[in-house]
Scaffold this motif. Sequence first.
Motif, PDB file in Angstrom:
ATOM      1  N   UNK A 166       2.161 -10.693 -15.732  1.00 21.95           N
ATOM      2  CA  UNK A 166       1.480  -9.484 -15.265  1.00 21.95           C
ATOM      3  C   UNK A 166       1.117  -8.605 -16.453  1.00 21.95           C
ATOM      4  N   UNK A 167      -0.033  -7.939 -16.359  1.00 21.59           N
ATOM      5  CA  UNK A 167      -0.459  -7.021 -17.406  1.00 21.59           C
ATOM      6  C   UNK A 167       0.524  -5.865 -17.516  1.00 21.59           C
ATOM      7  N   UNK A 168       0.431  -5.149 -18.644  1.00 23.12           N
ATOM      8  CA  UNK A 168       1.405  -4.080 -18.902  1.00 23.12           C
ATOM      9  C   UNK A 168       1.164  -2.809 -18.093  1.00 23.12           C
ATOM     10  N   UNK A 169      -0.032  -2.672 -17.535  1.00 25.12           N
ATOM     11  CA  UNK A 169      -0.308  -1.471 -16.722  1.00 25.12           C
ATOM     12  C   UNK A 169      -0.901  -1.883 -15.373  1.00 25.12           C
ATOM     13  N   UNK A 170      -0.135  -2.579 -14.559  1.00 30.17           N
ATOM     14  CA  UNK A 170      -0.652  -3.063 -13.279  1.00 30.17           C
ATOM     15  C   UNK A 170      -1.056  -1.919 -12.354  1.00 30.17           C
ATOM     16  N   UNK A 171      -2.093  -2.167 -11.589  1.00 28.23           N
ATOM     17  CA  UNK A 171      -2.520  -1.182 -10.598  1.00 28.23           C
ATOM     18  C   UNK A 171      -1.661  -1.323  -9.345  1.00 28.23           C
ATOM     19  N   UNK A 172      -1.284  -0.185  -8.769  1.00 22.90           N
ATOM     20  CA  UNK A 172      -0.484  -0.173  -7.548  1.00 22.90           C
ATOM     21  C   UNK A 172      -1.348   0.331  -6.399  1.00 22.90           C
ATOM     22  N   UNK A 173      -1.503  -0.513  -5.385  1.00 18.26           N
ATOM     23  CA  UNK A 173      -2.289  -0.145  -4.202  1.00 18.26           C
ATOM     24  C   UNK A 173      -1.361   0.411  -3.135  1.00 18.26           C
ATOM     25  N   UNK A 174      -1.675   1.603  -2.657  1.00 14.72           N
ATOM     26  CA  UNK A 174      -0.839   2.266  -1.650  1.00 14.72           C
ATOM     27  C   UNK A 174      -1.679   2.529  -0.406  1.00 14.72           C
ATOM     28  N   UNK A 175      -1.301   1.895   0.687  1.00 13.69           N
ATOM     29  CA  UNK A 175      -1.984   2.095   1.964  1.00 13.69           C
ATOM     30  C   UNK A 175      -1.232   3.157   2.756  1.00 13.69           C
ATOM     31  N   UNK A 176      -1.967   4.117   3.281  1.00 14.39           N
ATOM     32  CA  UNK A 176      -1.375   5.149   4.137  1.00 14.39           C
ATOM     33  C   UNK A 176      -1.940   4.989   5.547  1.00 14.39           C
ATOM     34  N   UNK A 177      -1.193   4.362   6.465  1.00 16.52           N
ATOM     35  CA  UNK A 177      -1.634   4.332   7.862  1.00 16.52           C
ATOM     36  C   UNK A 177      -1.264   5.649   8.525  1.00 16.52           C
ATOM     37  N   UNK A 178      -2.156   6.213   9.318  1.00 22.09           N
ATOM     38  CA  UNK A 178      -1.858   7.531   9.881  1.00 22.09           C
ATOM     39  C   UNK A 178      -2.542   7.737  11.219  1.00 22.09           C
ATOM     40  N   UNK A 179      -1.962   8.604  12.010  1.00 26.07           N
ATOM     41  CA  UNK A 179      -2.553   9.043  13.276  1.00 26.07           C
ATOM     42  C   UNK A 179      -1.941  10.396  13.638  1.00 26.07           C
ATOM     43  N   UNK A 180      -2.779  11.408  13.619  1.00 28.96           N
ATOM     44  CA  UNK A 180      -2.356  12.765  14.009  1.00 28.96           C
ATOM     45  C   UNK A 180      -1.114  13.240  13.258  1.00 28.96           C
ATOM     46  N   UNK A 181      -1.145  13.056  11.946  1.00 28.47           N
ATOM     47  CA  UNK A 181      -0.051  13.520  11.088  1.00 28.47           C
ATOM     48  C   UNK A 181      -0.563  14.580  10.111  1.00 28.47           C
ATOM     49  N   UNK A 182      -1.510  15.385  10.581  1.00 31.19           N
ATOM     50  CA  UNK A 182      -2.118  16.378   9.708  1.00 31.19           C
ATOM     51  C   UNK A 182      -1.137  17.366   9.108  1.00 31.19           C
ATOM     52  N   UNK A 183      -0.024  17.613   9.795  1.00 31.37           N
ATOM     53  CA  UNK A 183       0.944  18.582   9.265  1.00 31.37           C
ATOM     54  C   UNK A 183       1.769  18.012   8.114  1.00 31.37           C
ATOM     55  N   UNK A 184       1.705  16.685   7.927  1.00 29.06           N
ATOM     56  CA  UNK A 184       2.511  16.053   6.882  1.00 29.06           C
ATOM     57  C   UNK A 184       1.687  15.354   5.787  1.00 29.06           C
ATOM     58  N   UNK A 185       0.486  14.888   6.116  1.00 31.98           N
ATOM     59  CA  UNK A 185      -0.207  13.939   5.248  1.00 31.98           C
ATOM     60  C   UNK A 185      -0.585  14.522   3.882  1.00 31.98           C
ATOM     61  N   UNK A 186      -0.817  15.818   3.798  1.00 33.17           N
ATOM     62  CA  UNK A 186      -1.145  16.397   2.493  1.00 33.17           C
ATOM     63  C   UNK A 186       0.028  16.231   1.526  1.00 33.17           C
ATOM     64  N   UNK A 187       1.219  16.443   2.014  1.00 35.67           N
ATOM     65  CA  UNK A 187       2.406  16.263   1.177  1.00 35.67           C
ATOM     66  C   UNK A 187       2.525  14.807   0.722  1.00 35.67           C
ATOM     67  N   UNK A 188       2.186  13.883   1.608  1.00 35.47           N
ATOM     68  CA  UNK A 188       2.214  12.461   1.262  1.00 35.47           C
ATOM     69  C   UNK A 188       1.213  12.150   0.160  1.00 35.47           C
ATOM     70  N   UNK A 189      -0.022  12.623   0.329  1.00 36.63           N
ATOM     71  CA  UNK A 189      -1.075  12.375  -0.663  1.00 36.63           C
ATOM     72  C   UNK A 189      -0.695  12.972  -2.013  1.00 36.63           C
ATOM     73  N   UNK A 190      -0.219  14.220  -2.008  1.00 34.27           N
ATOM     74  CA  UNK A 190       0.129  14.877  -3.272  1.00 34.27           C
ATOM     75  C   UNK A 190       1.285  14.180  -3.974  1.00 34.27           C
ATOM     76  N   UNK A 191       2.201  13.582  -3.209  1.00 34.28           N
ATOM     77  CA  UNK A 191       3.319  12.881  -3.844  1.00 34.28           C
ATOM     78  C   UNK A 191       2.842  11.652  -4.613  1.00 34.28           C
TER      79      UNK A 191
END
Length: 330
Positions: free
Chosen positions: A1-26
């Motif tokens: 593996x290369x020294x700076x591998x890309x990490x893919x993060x999938x966020x599945x969501x439904x009506x989590x508007x009160x939490x999702x900003x905190x998830x994205x910012x993390x």
Amino acid sequence: MINNPKISIIIPTLNQGRFIEETILSILNQSYKNFEIIIIDGASTDNTLSVIKKYESKIYKWLSEKDKGQSNAINKGLQFITGDIVTWLNSDDRYEPDALQIIKDEFVNDPDAKIVHGKTHLFGEYTKSKIVGLEKGIPLHDYLAYMRFPQPSSFLRKELLNSNNPVNEDLHFAMDFELIARAILLGAKIKRIDGLLSHYRLHKDSKSNHDLKFLEEWAIVVHNILISLNENIFAKKMMELGLVKPIKINEFKITIRLNKEAIESIFLQHLNLHYHYNYRLFNYAACAQINTYLKKNYASFYLTNNYNKYEFRRKFIPKFVLKILRGLNN
């Protein structure tokens, strides 16, 4: 593996508007920056889309449309990944600031590792804040008894997901466990680390509130593992004890070799899990059936796991007293 591998993060969501900003910012505030965010929204009707659009320029891909549940959403997200390491993070959870750096280092330093998992912090409504995750290494076969680590703190190499719909969409609570089991049975190396990687939020709408749903689906996966290993006696006993209902068999491809003792351990650990889940939920009829079987057929396992203690409590301590004691401990 290369020294700076890309990490893919999938966020599945439904009506989590009160939490999702905190998830994205993390994710955006991670010390390691080579990542991509893919958000799959199931046509939310709250403020989820406005939050997503706020950070649209920093999100690799997002879409909002009706789906068939979380597993389907994850499979949709997997169609877009371009990274070397893959995971999904629910939109009510968040990462520790250095989580991705830790994961990147683990995969780069151990090219044979296919799955890396760490610890998570449980927090939120109706729960006492605590750190959970394996405290020590376990034999490979122990991972096949049930989901042994918190999914938000687990990451996989992309090659484990190179198939159409790699996440089983018939499962809604144990799709991560089946994915891990499938990889292990094909010889994938799994690595435990001590690091705290994520924060797992519990609230009134959490899937984690549905203990028996997790148990039912874990049983389906274990039953299919035993069938695939040609251990039909144990699979049949699961049916007889009511641990799993008649189901369509989904056999696994297997390249590793497990001896009889290891397979028996998978069965017994899964049985033990059922007992304790049902004990906590006061489903005492199910406990009694498992207790009788283990006491008669696996006396050493029965004694080692202190079934006498739990049976005494079940028979002689009123439920309301146990509820009070558990409340004090939680």
